[in-house]
Design a protein around this motif. Structure first.
Motif, short mmCIF file in Angstrom:
data_model
loop_
_atom_site.label_atom_id
_atom_site.label_comp_id
_atom_site.label_asym_id
_atom_site.label_seq_id
_atom_site.Cartn_x
_atom_site.Cartn_y
_atom_site.Cartn_z
N GLN A 185 0.83 -1.21 0.00
CA GLN A 185 0.00 0.00 0.00
C GLN A 185 0.86 1.26 0.00
O GLN A 185 0.51 2.26 -0.65
N LEU A 186 1.98 1.25 0.71
CA LEU A 186 2.88 2.39 0.70
C LEU A 186 3.48 2.58 -0.69
O LEU A 186 3.60 3.71 -1.18
N ALA A 187 3.83 1.48 -1.33
CA ALA A 187 4.45 1.56 -2.66
C ALA A 187 3.51 2.16 -3.70
O ALA A 187 3.96 2.72 -4.70
N ARG A 188 2.21 2.07 -3.47
CA ARG A 188 1.26 2.67 -4.41
C ARG A 188 1.41 4.18 -4.46
O ARG A 188 1.00 4.82 -5.43
N VAL A 189 2.01 4.75 -3.44
CA VAL A 189 2.33 6.18 -3.43
C VAL A 189 3.78 6.41 -3.83
O VAL A 189 4.07 7.17 -4.75
N THR A 190 4.69 5.77 -3.13
CA THR A 190 6.11 6.09 -3.31
C THR A 190 6.61 5.75 -4.71
O THR A 190 7.45 6.47 -5.26
N ASP A 191 6.10 4.68 -5.32
CA ASP A 191 6.53 4.34 -6.68
C ASP A 191 6.09 5.42 -7.67
O ASP A 191 6.85 5.79 -8.58
N VAL A 192 4.87 5.94 -7.49
CA VAL A 192 4.37 6.98 -8.39
C VAL A 192 5.16 8.27 -8.22
O VAL A 192 5.53 8.94 -9.20
#
Length: 374
Positions: A185-192
């Motif tokens: 769920q964190l990666a859905r922000v940080t990757d973008v």
């Protein structure tokens, strides 16, 4: 008679089974201390009541099964969730409560009488615990302390803390399942954010805005300050407040002219009855919360700033700062800071899935709002 004997026999067999299955393990806590004890632990004292946020993730069917004592803060700091836990687990009201280690009101003799296998303490209480000699007194009673952290540096310490407690309680698989979910769920922000590298709007985090007449508590480079960074913003206090928590004066806020203000809020009648704090949380009265949020724009520190002019003035549940649910806050911050980049991201759905998959209580909305909501 037969019933009493059966209960005694069941208890005796359970104790023998536990004794046979318990193994000596060594864990390294977030203070870097190696602690050796028998695990899985059966009797736990929670040095902070809100640690039940974590235990509830690991043992949602009966999160209080191994809790023999806890600090009395959950009911005061988060009465909304406390009431929901109490409704499902009425037995929790009978669990002995303690004062705090930091304020010197912890009762070692009371703790010893509960024969705990471990005391789980938050890292921010470590200095006070050692200054008061609680650690030595508990060590003399062969009661180990294990330090965890979801507050001082939640991004760095939440996952290690989850693994520590999962190992102590024999819930390692449950801990890893949650960790995988949190990281995804964190990666859905940080990757973008990493790929798009957008311009970063400036953000003032108004910690517990309206809690007192003084202005304004905030966060330095950690906790909500780091949430802002991960969500693609610039925390205006990052270079002013050196540690996790601190204060800005109105002149500093006006000079920074933040693009967004995010007020952390909760229901704090136990501390400040009828205060100006914004009562967001499960089942919140959103009309009342919005009126309180609007009133906070009238403070001197908010005079003429961009966030007020553009209605980029928001409120979010304060306890995201002290729970394993930090990634939901980061998703919502990203929605506010970069609405175009995150048009398809739904933090509400993330919070609902968190409850459905991991938590013992049902999800109810009310954890955030914004003055620019339609």
């Amino acid at each position: 008679m037969a019933t009493h004997f059966s209960k005694w026999l069941f208890g005796a067999l359970s104790a023998l089974s536990f004794a046979a299955s318990a193994d000596e393990i060594t864990v390294t806590d977030v203070a870097g201390r190696d602690v050796t004890l028998d695990a899985p632990v059966e009797r736990v004292i929670l040095g902070e009541g809100r640690q039940i946020y974590l235990v509830g993730l690991l043992e949602p069917e009966d999160p209080f099964a191994h809790v023999v004592g806890w600090r009395e803060d959950f009911s005061q700091a988060d009465p909304d969730n406390y009431a929901r836990y109490l409704e499902r687990f009425p037995e929790m009201e009978a669990i002995p409560t303690f004062g705090g280690f930091k304020d010197g009101t912890f009762d070692v003799e009371q703790a010893a009488s509960l024969t705990p296998d471990v005391v789980m303490m938050n890292i921010e209480a470590k200095a006070a615990t050692e200054d008061a000699g609680y650690d030595d007194k508990l060590a003399e009673l062969d009661i180990p302390i294990v330090y965890v952290d979801f507050r001082e540096d939640p991004i760095a310490n939440t996952i290690p803390s989850m693994r520590i407690i999962g190992k102590l309680m024999g819930d390692e698989a449950a801990a890893e399942e949650f960790i995988t979910f949190a990281e995804e769920q964190l990666a859905r922000v940080t990757d973008v954010i990493e790929q798009a590298d957008p311009e970063r709007p400036s953000v003032f985090i108004d910690r517990a805005g309206g809690y007192s007449d003084e202005c304004c508590m905030s966060f330095g480079p950690a906790n909500f300050g780091e949430y802002v960074t991960l969500a693609g913003g610039t925390n205006i206090a990052a270079d002013i407040i050196p540690n996790t928590f601190g204060t800005l004066n109105p002149e500093q806020i006006i000079a920074a002219d933040p693009d967004h203000v995010v007020v952390t809020g909760g229901s704090w009648d136990a501390y400040v009855p009828g205060g100006d704090w914004v009562g967001v949380g499960p089942g919140a009265d959103m009309d009342k919360a919005r009126a309180k949020l609007e009133a906070l724009t009238e403070r001197t520190a908010m005079t003429g700033i961009q966030a007020v002019e553009s209605d980029n003035f928001h409120a979010i549940w304060h306890q995201f700062y002290n729970s394993p649910y930090y990634f939901v806050a980061i998703q919502q911050l990203a929605k506010w800071l970069h609405p175009d980049l995150f048009a398809d991201l739904d933090p509400e759905a993330t919070m609902a899935e968190l409850h459905d998959r991991f938590l013992p209580i049902d999800y109810e909305p009310g954890y955030w709002l914004s003055l620019n909501d339609d």
